[in-house]
Design a protein around this motif. Structure first.
Motif, mmCIF file in Angstrom:
data_model
loop_
_atom_site.group_PDB
_atom_site.id
_atom_site.type_symbol
_atom_site.label_atom_id
_atom_site.label_comp_id
_atom_site.label_asym_id
_atom_site.label_seq_id
_atom_site.Cartn_x
_atom_site.Cartn_y
_atom_site.Cartn_z
ATOM 1 N N GLY A 88 65.195 41.579 48.357
ATOM 2 C CA GLY A 88 66.411 40.884 47.956
ATOM 3 C C GLY A 88 66.384 40.497 46.495
ATOM 4 O O GLY A 88 67.418 40.546 45.810
ATOM 5 N N ALA A 89 65.218 40.105 45.985
ATOM 6 C CA ALA A 89 65.115 39.760 44.565
ATOM 7 C C ALA A 89 65.431 40.976 43.696
ATOM 8 O O ALA A 89 66.157 40.877 42.702
ATOM 9 C CB ALA A 89 63.718 39.233 44.255
ATOM 10 N N GLY A 90 64.901 42.131 44.070
ATOM 11 C CA GLY A 90 65.205 43.346 43.325
ATOM 12 C C GLY A 90 66.672 43.711 43.406
ATOM 13 O O GLY A 90 67.291 44.102 42.409
ATOM 14 N N TYR A 91 67.239 43.559 44.609
ATOM 15 C CA TYR A 91 68.654 43.882 44.809
ATOM 16 C C TYR A 91 69.554 42.939 44.008
ATOM 17 O O TYR A 91 70.494 43.376 43.343
ATOM 18 C CB TYR A 91 68.969 43.786 46.301
ATOM 19 C CG TYR A 91 70.388 44.138 46.679
ATOM 20 C CD1 TYR A 91 70.841 45.440 46.614
ATOM 21 C CD2 TYR A 91 71.274 43.148 47.105
ATOM 22 C CE1 TYR A 91 72.151 45.768 46.966
ATOM 23 C CE2 TYR A 91 72.571 43.466 47.461
ATOM 24 C CZ TYR A 91 73.001 44.776 47.397
ATOM 25 O OH TYR A 91 74.292 45.084 47.739
ATOM 26 N N GLY A 92 69.268 41.645 44.055
ATOM 27 C CA GLY A 92 70.073 40.681 43.319
ATOM 28 C C GLY A 92 69.951 40.862 41.818
ATOM 29 O O GLY A 92 70.946 40.798 41.087
ATOM 30 N N ALA A 93 68.725 41.101 41.332
ATOM 31 C CA ALA A 93 68.532 41.298 39.901
ATOM 32 C C ALA A 93 69.272 42.528 39.411
ATOM 33 O O ALA A 93 69.910 42.518 38.347
ATOM 34 C CB ALA A 93 67.034 41.415 39.593
ATOM 35 N N MET A 94 69.220 43.603 40.186
ATOM 36 C CA MET A 94 69.902 44.823 39.774
ATOM 37 C C MET A 94 71.412 44.626 39.772
ATOM 38 O O MET A 94 72.118 45.133 38.889
ATOM 39 C CB MET A 94 69.511 45.979 40.686
ATOM 40 C CG MET A 94 70.036 47.327 40.211
ATOM 41 S SD MET A 94 69.332 48.670 41.155
ATOM 42 C CE MET A 94 70.204 50.079 40.459
ATOM 43 N N ASN A 95 71.928 43.891 40.748
ATOM 44 C CA ASN A 95 73.369 43.645 40.784
ATOM 45 C C ASN A 95 73.831 42.800 39.609
ATOM 46 O O ASN A 95 74.928 43.007 39.077
ATOM 47 C CB ASN A 95 73.747 42.985 42.110
ATOM 48 C CG ASN A 95 73.998 44.000 43.205
ATOM 49 O OD1 ASN A 95 75.099 44.495 43.377
ATOM 50 N ND2 ASN A 95 72.941 44.353 43.937
ATOM 51 N N VAL A 96 73.021 41.839 39.188
ATOM 52 C CA VAL A 96 73.360 41.059 38.001
ATOM 53 C C VAL A 96 73.421 41.973 36.783
ATOM 54 O O VAL A 96 74.364 41.938 35.989
ATOM 55 C CB VAL A 96 72.335 39.932 37.774
ATOM 56 C CG1 VAL A 96 72.507 39.314 36.394
ATOM 57 C CG2 VAL A 96 72.488 38.856 38.837
ATOM 58 N N GLY A 97 72.414 42.831 36.636
ATOM 59 C CA GLY A 97 72.365 43.702 35.476
ATOM 60 C C GLY A 97 73.515 44.694 35.426
ATOM 61 O O GLY A 97 74.189 44.827 34.395
ATOM 62 N N ILE A 98 73.777 45.392 36.533
ATOM 63 C CA ILE A 98 74.799 46.438 36.493
ATOM 64 C C ILE A 98 76.200 45.851 36.385
ATOM 65 O O ILE A 98 77.060 46.405 35.689
ATOM 66 C CB ILE A 98 74.696 47.385 37.721
ATOM 67 C CG1 ILE A 98 74.834 46.624 39.040
ATOM 68 C CG2 ILE A 98 73.414 48.179 37.672
ATOM 69 C CD1 ILE A 98 74.743 47.522 40.274
ATOM 70 N N ASN A 99 76.453 44.729 37.041
ATOM 71 C CA ASN A 99 77.788 44.130 36.938
ATOM 72 C C ASN A 99 78.029 43.524 35.564
ATOM 73 O O ASN A 99 79.149 43.570 35.037
ATOM 74 C CB ASN A 99 77.989 43.081 38.036
ATOM 75 C CG ASN A 99 78.361 43.704 39.368
ATOM 76 O OD1 ASN A 99 79.460 44.215 39.548
ATOM 77 N ND2 ASN A 99 77.432 43.686 40.316
ATOM 78 N N SER A 100 76.997 42.966 34.956
ATOM 79 C CA SER A 100 77.142 42.434 33.602
ATOM 80 C C SER A 100 77.414 43.566 32.615
ATOM 81 O O SER A 100 78.277 43.457 31.747
ATOM 82 C CB SER A 100 75.877 41.684 33.193
ATOM 83 O OG SER A 100 75.655 40.578 34.040
ATOM 84 N N ALA A 101 76.678 44.658 32.759
ATOM 85 C CA ALA A 101 76.909 45.808 31.888
ATOM 86 C C ALA A 101 78.294 46.389 32.119
ATOM 87 O O ALA A 101 78.962 46.835 31.180
ATOM 88 C CB ALA A 101 75.832 46.865 32.128
ATOM 89 N N ALA A 102 78.761 46.392 33.375
ATOM 90 C CA ALA A 102 80.093 46.919 33.678
ATOM 91 C C ALA A 102 81.185 46.081 33.029
ATOM 92 O O ALA A 102 82.186 46.624 32.541
ATOM 93 C CB ALA A 102 80.301 46.978 35.198
#
Length: 424
Positions: free
Chosen positions: A137-151
């Motif tokens: 979940g930590a990996g999933y949440g961190a990746m979602n923060v990164g990709i949505n911020s970049a988007a």
């Protein structure tokens, strides 16, 4: 969701050309008209990888549940760790995005997600399963923060509502992951299946990570605001109205995420346990849901441009509500699968439009607030469904998804009415 970091100005006195405009800042060459910039291509690949890895885990939940001998309530607590891990890291990852940039954080998070997806089949108890799911979940949440911020940066540069297109890539990845998982369910053990997915994910991370890190996105600065007069309201006063609307949009995102999490964590189990579907058919149900979600998001930008975000939100909420009632209460397998399709179509654009609207109202702070509330739905969903299933059965527990989908539509109407009143 972190506050979005802006690309710093060049120290040489010139500014970088926005990646979205068609010029690569590394080569200075012009791409053909209509060609996607490298950053968008790479970011789309990461959205797809995120959905692919998550779906691969989802279709293996029934087998892993049986392996650790978990009851519905115990499984709900273990699944809570996925969402809890995601929410716990979001604020910290947001700060990392501000310090190091969205793109490097996205790549690092993808490595963590790929490594952790292989761990659940290695566990032999509910407690150990919960521990590795916390890391996943930590990996999933961190990746979602990164990709949505970049988007959000890319959308600001493009000046077009293309957030549904990025989330369509996530859904397409989920469709592929679920379909492949269904085909491999009878051929490979969960350990071998998820291990191969981890290796593939790391390969994609390397291939997409290099261009993502090399190509930055310059976000146009907003026009300089005129000096406030003595009679003008303070910024703190004017921010209260937008923040209330942002909180409502966060509720919309929460209701959507609750439904998405419920379908992901409990959809295959509903098909296999309540309707006695085979492992392949159960995985196919999630694939049908992902297909509908992908289709809805691919058409999301055009729908918003034609009908407006509120109509798309409210109509989607109504479709999801009706589809979930059918999927939860029908005893006929084909009708349940049709209900999954409707839920996918209905929920498709709710979350991305809620996040996008929150950002338009209050900038990066609005995006962060609505995103945190939205992912809170994923925290609440798995344990609530699990505890309800323990008491009243899984089909009745899934009716809560329909209730919250209806609530999302009502909240979207309230936001529209309040926005119109404030503008008037």
């Amino acid at each position: 969701m972190p506050q979005i970091n802006k690309t710093p100005a060049s120290t040489s006195g010139t500014t970088d050309t926005p990646e979205i405009s068609g010029t690569s800042e590394t080569s200075g060459t012009t791409r053909p008209a209509g060609a996607w910039p490298p950053a968008r291509v790479a970011l789309t690949a990461f959205f797809a990888l995120d959905g692919f890895l998550f779906a691969g885990w989802v279709v293996r939940i029934p087998a892993i549940k049986a392996a650790v001998h978990a009851s519905p309530g115990e499984l709900g607590l273990a699944l809570l760790c996925v969402s809890a891990g995601a929410v716990l890291v979001m604020t910290g990852v947001g700060r990392l995005c501000l310090r190091y940039g969205n793109h490097p954080v996205t790549v690092a998070s993808a490595v963590l997600l790929c490594a952790s997806v292989a761990l659940p089949p290695q566990t032999h108890s509910v407690w150990s399963l919960g521990g590795v799911l916390l890391l996943f979940g930590a990996g999933y949440g961190a990746m979602n923060v990164g990709i949505n911020s970049a988007a959000v940066d890319l959308i600001a540069a493009a000046r077009r509502p293309v957030m549904p297109a990025f989330h369509a890539a996530y859904s397409l990845g989920g469709l592929i992951g679920a379909s492949l998982g269904g085909l491999l369910a009878t051929q490979l053990s969960p350990a071998r299946h998820l291990g191969l997915m981890a290796v593939f994910g790391l390969a994609v991370t390397v291939a997409a990570g290099v261009p993502l890190i090399r190509h930055r996105v310059t976000v146009p600065e907003p026009p300089t605001a005129a000096p406030a007069s003595a009679s003008a309201p303070s910024s703190a006063t004017t921010a209260r109205g937008p923040m209330l609307l942002v909180l409502l949009l966060g509720v919309v995102a929460l209701c959507d995420a609750y439904g998405e999490g419920a379908l992901a964590d409990w959809g295959t189990l509903h098909l296999s346990a309540d309707l006695h579907a085979t492992a392949s058919v159960a995985a196919g149900g999630f694939a049908a849901y992902s297909l509908a979600m992908t289709t809805g998001r691919l058409s999301g930008t055009r729908l918003v441009e034609r009908f407006g975000p509120t109509r798309v939100l409210v109509t989607g909420a109504g479709v999801a509500c009706g589809g979930m009632l059918v999927a939860a209460l029908s005893p006929w397998l084909p009708l349940v699968l049709a209900g999954f399709l409707l839920v996918g179509l209905g929920l498709a654009n709710i979350f991305p439009l809620a996040i996008d609207r929150a950002g338009a109202l209050n900038g990066p702070k609005g995006v962060a607030t609505a995103s945190m509330l939205g992912y809170g739905g994923m925290v609440l969903g798995p344990p609530i469904i699990g505890f309800l299933a323990q008491g009243v059965g899984l089909p009745t527990a899934l009716v809560s998804v329909a209730v919250l989908a209806g609530l999302a539509g009502v909240a979207a109407l309230v936001v529209r009415k309040a926005s119109a009143a404030s503008e008037g």
